[in-house]
Structures are given as C-alpha cells and as structure tokens.
Design an enzyme around this catalytic site. Structure first.
Site, PDB file in Angstrom:
ATOM      1  N   CYS A  91      51.850  30.604  20.812  1.00 30.57           N
ATOM      2  CA  CYS A  91      53.046  31.182  21.397  1.00 30.57           C
ATOM      3  C   CYS A  91      52.994  32.704  21.433  1.00 30.57           C
ATOM      4  O   CYS A  91      53.565  33.333  22.312  1.00 30.57           O
ATOM      5  CB  CYS A  91      54.276  30.738  20.625  1.00 30.57           C
ATOM      6  SG  CYS A  91      54.148  30.992  18.840  1.00 30.57           S
ATOM      7  N   GLU A 121      59.163  29.799   8.936  1.00 35.90           N
ATOM      8  CA  GLU A 121      58.872  30.863   9.895  1.00 35.90           C
ATOM      9  C   GLU A 121      60.129  31.703  10.122  1.00 35.90           C
ATOM     10  O   GLU A 121      60.458  32.079  11.257  1.00 35.90           O
ATOM     11  CB  GLU A 121      58.362  30.286  11.220  1.00 35.90           C
ATOM     12  CG  GLU A 121      57.062  29.514  11.074  1.00 35.90           C
ATOM     13  CD  GLU A 121      56.502  29.026  12.395  1.00 35.90           C
ATOM     14  OE1 GLU A 121      57.203  28.246  13.066  1.00 35.90           O
ATOM     15  OE2 GLU A 121      55.383  29.427  12.753  1.00 35.90           O
TER      16      GLU A 121
END
Lengths: 649, 649
Positions: free
Chosen positions: A413, A329
């Site tokens: 998130c 990520e």
C-alpha cells in the site's frame, strides 16, 4: 442522537479547494522527484503489481489465478490479495500524475490495458471488484468490516479521476461513475438498502473527488451518507455486529477486539480522540473534512478539531508520522512514542498530509499547514528511496542498522501512496477560494489558478527547503482585487515580506499564521519572502520519557537524523554540546540537501561489559546530521533522530 | 556427530550438591517472607488452583469439568488448561517448603487430598496426566512439541520430592516414581521406544532431583537421555517434524516458526547462544548442568559456559531478568533491552537462579553466584507482593503507572515459582562437596551440612542485605579438615575477613571470587566478614541505547528504582547530579529495607506542547529510590530503574 443537518454554515469561512494537478507545474525540490516517479517508479509499480498477478485477477479473459496469498494467520477473513484493486488504483493514479509531468506513450498504453480489463470485468449492474468477481464469488457485501470492498472502489475512483485529468480519457472515469451509481443503489437509508460503511475509510474522500471531477452532486451525497452512518446503531445494533451474525459468526470473535480499530465505535460527530488503525483514521478524517467543506457542515468541526488536537498534541512523532504500534498499525495511548519500535507507517504520514490539506479546505490556518509540511518532508517522503525504486513501510526513529527499504512488500500500500502524493504535490501548494488564494507550501513552480473570476498565474522561484527565500510573481489575466494568503512557517523565527520592493510588517497582516494581503493585484506584482532558517533543537514533552535528555534537529521543514555511515557505530554514545553551532555541508548521496555538522562528544567506556561501575569518558568528535527522509540511501548503518544533548548549565 | 560419552571427568572439579531444604533454617531477610508464604501464599495458591477447577480435572471420581480454557488464538494446539498438573506440582512444592518452616495440619490435609486424587487417577501402567486422561483421552504422547506433557510430570515430581522432605510421607513420591518408570519405558533409544523430549524442558532437572531423593540411578539416566536426544535428527528427521506429520499436520505450520523457541533446533552440545523462550531455555540449561554434575560429563561445559556468557554479557537486564519480548516470551537479539516493554517474566529470573545454582554444582565461581544473587533479589523477588497474595508476570524496568501485580493470571506459572524459590531459599545458600562447603549467599540462618565425613552446623548472623556484615560460626561434630569457601560479592569494593579475630588478606586466598579457607575447623570457630556496601551507579554498554545518559542504582545485591509515590510524576524529568551522595532512609511499606535519598534536579518546561524549542529549566529536588523488588506495594504511580544522570565534567 446526532444532528445530521449542515446547520452551521454561518460559522464557516470561504470554501477552499485544491487546484487539480494539471494546474500546477512543479520544479525545484520536488521536480526531480516527480521526474523519477514518472520515468522509474510508475513503471516499477505497474511491474510489481502485474508480477504479483493482479492483471490475471482483473482480466476476466485470463485464466483465474485463484488464491495466491493465504488468509492471514490470526485473522482468517483477510488476504492482502483482496486489496489488489486498490494497489492498481493507486499505482495508476501515481502513473497518471507522472504522465502530466512527462508524456509517455508506453506508460499510457499499459494503463489503457488495465483499464480495458476492468471495463470487461465490470458487472452489468456496475459492480466492480476483482476479488469478489473472480476469487470469492457470491460473497460481495458480506463483510464490510474486514474485506476492503469500498476501499478498493475508492482507490480505483481516485485513479480514474487522475487519469482523466492527465489524458482527457474518460473511459476509466465512466467505469467508476457507473460503479459509484451502483454503490449508491446498494447503500443508503432507503428501504432494502444497506446502512453499511467500509471498515477501511477511503470511499468518502474518493466520492468527493469523483463528485468534484464530474460535477455530480449525488456522489457528494453518498460520501456524506457514509460519514453520517458510521458508528450508528439503528435499532440498537451496530452494522458490523449484524453483518457478522449474518455470516454465522460471533461479532466478538474479532481480531482487533473493538471497533475503535476502524473508528466506527461511535458516530463520527461524537468522536474526540484519534484511535485505532492510523491510516483508516486519517482517511476517515479526510473524508469528514471534505464533506464538511462541500456541504458547509459545521457539525463535523468539533470532532475534527478536537481529534486533530489530540493527535498533534499527544500522539505525533516529530517526523510527522503517527501510530507507534505494529499490532494494530495504529494508536495505543497518549505520549506513547517509542523510537526504535515506532511503526509510523508511511501511509499514515501520507494520509496525514491528505487530512491536513483538507482541513485547509475550511480556510488557511498554519496549525494544519505546518503539520502537513512536517509530515510531507519527513515521515512521508522517507518512504521513497532517492532512486524511486525502494520503499519503507514502517518508519522507526532509531535503527541498529537492520532496517532497510523494501523492493516490494506483500501489502504494497505504501509505495503507490508516497508516489502519488509526491507526483501530485502541486495540488497541495495552494487553495483556491472565491476571493482568495492561499499559498500553503513553497516550491519552485508555476500555477494556473483562479479566483475572483480571473485566471491568475503564480510563479514561485525558490531553492526551498535548502534556503528560505521565495520570490512569488503574480500574473492575473487582468487587474483584480483578491486576497493572497501566504503561510508564514511556524518554525521560522524571523520573517521578512516585501511587496513590489516595499517592506511589509507581518504582524499587521497576520491571521492564523498567514500573511493576508488584500489588494488590487496586477500582472508583474511580486513578493519576496525571507524565512530565517536556523538549525533548531526541539525538546519533547516530559511525558515522552525516551526523548528526555535528547533533542531532535530541524532546519526549516526538514527534520534531521544521525546515520552510522557518517558517524560510526553506537550513535547513542554521541552527545551534543549545549551551545554548539552547526555549519551546512555538502554530502554526496543525500539528494542535494545540506548536511549539518557540529562538534560534540563521543562517550567511550574502558569496559565492554554489559554493566560497569565506571562512567564513560567523553572525547570531542565531529557529529554530522542528514535529513531524516534521505536515510538508508547510502551504506548500511545505524540511525537516530533523538540525539543526546548536554543541558546548558 | 556429537560425542555423547562423559569423557571429560578429569577436567571436573569436585561435585557440589545443594543441601536439601530441611537442612537449612532461614531467618533474617528471607525468614518473614517464608513465613508469609507458609501462612498465606501457600493457601492462596491452592485456593486459586482449586477455584480454577484443577481438582475437578484431577479427581477421577468428580464429574469431568471438560474444556474450561479455550485453545489459544493463533496457537490452536495449546490451552493453558494443559498445564494444570504443573500448577498443582509447583504449588504443592511451595506449600511443602512452608510446612518445613511451620507445621500446618490443615495445609497438609489439603495436599494429601490432592495427592490422593492423583493416586486414584494414575493409570495402571503408571501414566499420570490429568489433561490427557480426562480432557483429551487417546492423545497422550502425540504432541510433545506443544503440550507440556513431560513438563507437567517434572513439576509433579519436584512437588513430590519436596513433600517427602517436608513430611516424610512417601505416597506422592512413590506415585511419581511409578510414573517416571513408565516414562522410562516409553522414551529411550531402544526398539519401539520414542526418541522424543518435551517442548518445555523441566523433566530433565526434575528427574535429577528424583534420582537424588530416591537414590535411583535410572532416573538420572533418563534425564541424560532427554538432554542428549534433544535437537538430534535420527535418520535425518527432527522428532517434532515427524510427530507433526503423524498428527496429519505440516511441521512448518508452527506458531513460533523455528525450534529455537524450545532450544531444540540443534543438539544441546552444539548450542552457543541463548535463544527462544526464556524459561524453557533456563530450565534446559539447569537440566544440562545437573546432568553434567551427576555424570562428570564435561562435554556439556562448552555449551553451558558459552551460552552463560552470551546471556550475561549481552542479554541480561540489570535486574537479573531476561527475555525482552512478549511475542515469544523470550530472546530477540543482542543488547535488545528495552525498559518500558521489557517482558522479563518472573519465571525467567527464577529459572536463572535455578541455572546459576546448578552451574555452582561444578564448583564455586562468583561469575555464577553474583548473577544468581542479582536475579534472586531483583528480577525474581519482584514477582511477589510483600503480603504474599499478588504476583507480577512480566516485569518492565519502567512504568507509566498502569502496571500492577495480578491476583491471578490465566497462565499462573509465576506465583508458585517465586513462592517455591523463596520458601526453599536455604538450599541456595550452600553447596556441599566431598571436602568443601561453599557459601554462596548470605542470610541469617542455621544450616546442618555435611562434608569430609562430618556433620557441620553453620550459623550465619547478619542483617544482609541491609548491611554487609556477616558472622559465621562453625560447629563440626568434631574437628575436621575441609575447605570453607566464602563468596566475596563482586559488587563490594572492599572486603575484610577475620578468622577467629585474626585479619586475613582476601587476596591470598581468593579463587574465582571465593575466599577458600582450608584448615582444621573446630567447634566455635567463627569468621567475621565485612562487605563494604556503598551506593553504586551502574552504566550500561553503549549498545544499549535506551540506557545511555542514565544510571541504575544499586546497594549491595539490591537494585533500586524510582517510584511516583515518592517522587511525583514524570520520573524521566529527574536528573541525578554527578557527584551527589546518598543517605539511607527508613520508608514505610517497603519491607524494612533502606530507601536511598539524594539531591538532584527536576526539569520543568515552560511549555506543555509535545515539541518545543525551549529547553527545560532545572530545579533542585530531592530524589528518593527504593529497592526494585518492592515497587507497586504502595500507591499507584510511575516507576523507573534507569535514571537520567548528568555526566561528570
């Protein structure tokens, strides 16, 4: 050995702080989006959190829900259930900003219920973490590397500060201040204290926010401790190595291989490259910039400025997103900017806005504000559907038609992150300093600011980003001398400034991309800004191979893209003509923003074989582009940012 | 329910079998490469196998080496150490072909030593697997899904057959025949037998090879059993599900999620798409084609032909490689053909040559032979360095300069695979049938073939692939009538055929891309073929977005690429002119093949920013391309197959 002292205050310019969200009332482009968040998204976020079981985990008087989300395959120490406190913290924060925009007793009651549960959960000593108190007791502080323990605390703190600003209610703020005090007792350089820091930075910037809200310096000191301690090797041992051994694990048995993942491989002042997980990186740099500002600590500037340059010169998508790789990520290597597989997490673009905003804490500089605007209007905003109920997690710059927003995600998130950013956008428009007000972003709004000891109301009237005209009206409570610094967007080829009707030459007053107007300001003074906003073609550096022979279109702060719903299939068969102009057009379903239309070509092959010797033929066709952040709000179809373009011969 | 019977023999054309390797003596382009394998690579392969510890594992009289290679992270049932028997089998096979080319007593002695160890290891009942006998005893036949158990057997069988053909020595062959008999006792439809099949297909094609070499039909029957059983659900349960439960595991706790990975999700006759792991796929389809040929079983043809079409129409790289994804080492979705991240495992292109060759078992058809040639000369051959000592595993079609061949790899399946293919290339040149000889590939060679009851020597004299002229001379032991079928490569725009000096019109004799010449052939008959071999530009289907606005260059069977060592940095800044011609040039270090040179442009930007408003300028420059399979044999640098090309206006 790094010099920890803040020795370079002489080099620092005036300290700029953002106004708090309640100081700025936003309309214009962001107004309706804030309205949507207040009336829809905020409720959706809380609904989804609670449906996932989060309140069952937090409330000690409810039956223990146990482990609902298994530990991750290949990373056997982490379950996304560990992050639930942060999801609540961010969702409450977004909802709090919504309350500021529009009171909502039902929403407030929902938040009060959650705050009450946290209050009852909080340990006597102040500790507060629903995972470790309810799901894995006896394990607190044993795995800072992986388990988001201080990260959760940080987001709860940010939620508490926002809720206080929105409602005046202190309960959540007090709960989190107690927890911060407890953390300060556990972590520090003293005997018996832990010299640790969180694997996912966040606590640093949150403690600065808490310190600013409470006026308590000790929270700023704790933030600085975490920044300074990161990546150190006291007695030759890295904290995460020691912590792993204490857990009976081999430190090298680590899913992400190196501590670059969490930017803790070396002390932060020694770092010069953006590496690792993108959101961790930008949150860390945000915390570092805040600490630099609050302490006048110039020793953090070389790292911040060089890393900023490394990111924006070699690793930033044209949409303001970054972090191409799904695996970590985050970052891979310079100029690695693939389009179809771009990870470019929404949270990363949001975090870049956070970081850029904090770099402006050191003074107005278009280098930071231009990037903040690019990330805001494109790579961040794309994460939220126009109706406020669906979210993107990863954001490619090309799609074959199967990439769609989520209703929810097992790691949620991003939704509350983009929601809280948009709902608090007012705080990003301005910077307040002792004798200066900086205007970073343009949006129809009214702000109640303060400088030179006077309250100053600033009204912006503008249709930005649809048009580039802005009228600012100043109302200081009485005449006062200060500097008003107006950002001149780097994308605008021509700027006109009039102060009370008189034309001003920008060249004479420009500094780091801002027009700095120092004078005795009186109530009713007004400034008219005209930013020429042509449609522009961007070319990528030759080292970005996939973008060669292509352009990205932008108009003002908006980066554009092609969608299949407007242009049909096979967007890579479309070619822009070298000198073709664009006209603006109204198109339904794209948030009231202009579409751009031009005449180009579509290449058609007589063969549908995979490979053929016959070159395709070109057929003239209309090509219609829409702002990138509104894609996937209409029918399914392909999408493409980097469009093929014939060279001018 | 699928019809297992071979009901469609009436639909089948004559049965074609490849000549065995000892029947064809190869010179020309492949001669020196076979020489290198015989003198260098064969030794290197055995060196590396033994250095890794393989002989320690096989030889029961050596101390047990134990687990040397840990189980794979995320796939806790597999260690590459389980595959060691296959590495030995393939390496012995490659070495055996080397011995045919050039006797080497030392090499033969090394192989005998290994064969002797296997002989002493072999269980009384015939079982033979060094992992299960020495490292994990008591576990044989418990995890066919993951542990390559029959795969290992298959490669040992292929090695044994090759060694027998090369040396006349029967020992290895007898060992493997005993093992095959044991496998036939364990697996089958009878009571108490297992209805299983290997997670990595290979045993199927190997048993056909063993059956052909020994003349024993029961090995062909066993191959057919494995093909027929795959993907079935007797009593509603998949074999791998049942097997997992018997191991006390949840069948859905499977690293690769579905049985598409091993093409065992549904019975093979029902399959219509190429899916899953690329090498498994091509080995399975090879076995299916062999079974179809040997049994005249037309019921396998719909699957084979449709899957072939799916692969070649929508999923094949221009280099003949396939399988874009590193994650499953295989397929993803149609037209997913990224260049820089292309996985395109060497073994997959090699396996495609195997499959194509076996499809030709059903009769000459250029559709298969053209692809066989493309994969052979490009995606497969690239796996071997010119000096025979270094190997590529994955094969991108674009590199920034950091992709290099390996000395060795912890999963060393590719080196012996490309080595055995090249060293046995003679067997791919021809197909022998009852009254027909098919010529599939052109290479300077002498072959001792058989058809229509006569021995026929065929000599090819040619500088192929450097030039497109081929002279074939036939020497039947006495005059005989049969068909000689000559492939007319699909890439050649113009073909001239002369038989004994007389021009023949190809159109009159062409069938499925072969010129079929049926006549009474006499000793000394000769055929001259002229294949025009211009430099060609290939265009990709519009659905392959990354290749739009670009071309791949080919000349004859060779696909070309740009390398940094010839063209400098930033190969994506180079643009071909629409009508520019190419000249051939000699360049050192590329195996004696021609480089292609043309004049094009290099784009240069006045800015080195990541994004800029100024379009780059074009400067004329020479552009030099070399064959793809020779890249990374000279200095480090970038590489690019799909080159930007200006459209013709």
């Amino acid at each position: 050995m790094t010099n920890f002292s803040s020795a370079n205050s002489a080099h620092l310019a005036a300290k700029f702080r953002p106004p708090s969200v309640d100081q700025v009332r936003v309309g214009g482009f962001f107004g309706p989006r804030i309205e949507t968040i207040a009336t829809t998204t905020a409720h959706t976020l809380l609904d989804r959190c609670i449906a996932a079981g989060m309140l069952d985990q937090v409330d000690p008087d409810r039956p223990n829900p146990g482990l609902r989300i298994p530990f991750q395959n290949g990373n056997d120490t982490v379950s996304t259930q560990m992050f639930w406190d942060s999801d609540f913290g961010k969702s409450i924060e977004a909802a709090a900003y919504g309350l500021l925009h529009k009171p909502d007793a039902a929403l407030e009651a929902r938040i009060d219920e959650i705050v009450d549960a946290y209050g009852r959960l909080q340990d006597e000593n102040g500790y507060l973490n629903s995972w470790y108190q309810r799901i894995e007791p006896g394990k607190r502080w044993t795995n800072l590397r992986d388990c988001h323990e201080l990260y959760n605390a940080g987001h709860l703190m940010e939620g508490a500060v926002a809720y206080y600003h929105a409602t005046g209610k202190r309960r959540f703020l007090d709960i989190m201040a107690r927890y911060a005090d407890h953390i300060a007792s556990i972590f520090g350089p003293g005997d018996g204290q832990k010299r640790g820091y969180c694997g996912h930075p966040e606590i640093e910037l949150a403690l600065v926010k808490l310190g600013r809200a409470t006026g308590e310096r000790r929270y700023l000191d704790l933030a600085r401790f975490f920044v300074d301690e990161r990546g150190q090797r006291p007695n030759g041992q890295h904290y995460y190595d020691r912590e792993a051994r204490e857990r009976g694990r081999d430190p090298s048995d680590y899913h992400f291989a190196t501590y670059e993942y969490s930017q803790s491989h070396i002390p932060v002042r020694d770092q010069r490259h953006v590496v690792g997980h993108a959101v961790r990186a930008a949150y860390l740099y945000s915390g570092m910039a805040d600490v630099s500002t609050e302490f006048g600590d110039g020793s953090l500037k070389p790292a911040l400025e060089t890393i900023w340059g490394h990111l924006t010169d070699k690793n930033l998508y044209v949409t303001g997103g970054f972090g191409p790789s799904a695996h970590n990520e985050g970052l891979t290597f310079d100029y690695d900017l693939p389009n179809e597989t771009a990870y470019a997490e929404t949270c990363a673009a949001v975090a870049l806005v956070f970081w850029a905003s904090r770099m402006l804490g050191l003074g107005p500089d278009r280098a930071y504000a231009d990037v903040m605007e690019r990330a805001l209007y494109n790579g961040a905003l794309v994460g939220l559907s126009l109706d406020g109920t669906q979210f993107f997690y990863d954001n490619p710059l090309e799609s074959r038609g199967k990439h769609h927003r989520w209703t929810w995600h097992r790691c949620p998130c991003c939704p509350p992150n983009i929601a809280r950013l948009v709902a608090s956008i007012g705080t990003y428009l301005y910077g307040e300093a002792q004798d200066e007000i900086a205007v970073h972003l343009y949006c129809d709004s009214v702000a109640e600011l303060k400088t030179a000891g006077v309250a100053v109301r600033i009204r912006q009237e503008t249709a930005y980003p649809v048009e580039g005209s802005v009228r600012l009206t100043l109302e200081p409570e009485h005449a006062a001398e200060f500097t008003l610094s107006l950002r001149l967007p780097g994308w605008s080829p021509q700027v006109t400034i009039r102060v009370n009707g008189e034309v001003l030459d920008p060249a004479g007053v420009e500094e780091k991309g801002y027009a700095k107007l120092t004078r005795l300001w009186q109530a009713g003074d007004h400034i008219e800004l005209e930013f020429a906003m042509p449609v522009q073609r961007l070319y990528a550096n030759a080292k970005v191979g996939v973008d060669q022979g292509r352009v990205a279109l932008q108009r003002g702060p908006l980066v554009y893209c092609l969608e299949g719903v407007d242009n049909g299939e096979d967007l890579n068969a479309l070619v822009l003509q070298p000198q073709s102009g664009f006209r603006c057009e109204v198109v339904d379903g794209i948030g009231g923003l202009p579409a751009l239309v031009t005449t180009g070509w579509r290449e058609k092959s007589e063969s549908d074989h995979l490979y053929t010797l016959s070159a395709p033929q070109r057929v003239p066709t209309e090509i219609r582009a829409v702002p990138y952040h509104v894609w996937d709000n209409r029918d399914d179809g392909e999408m493409l940012v980097w469009i093929r373009a014939e060279a001018d011969q």
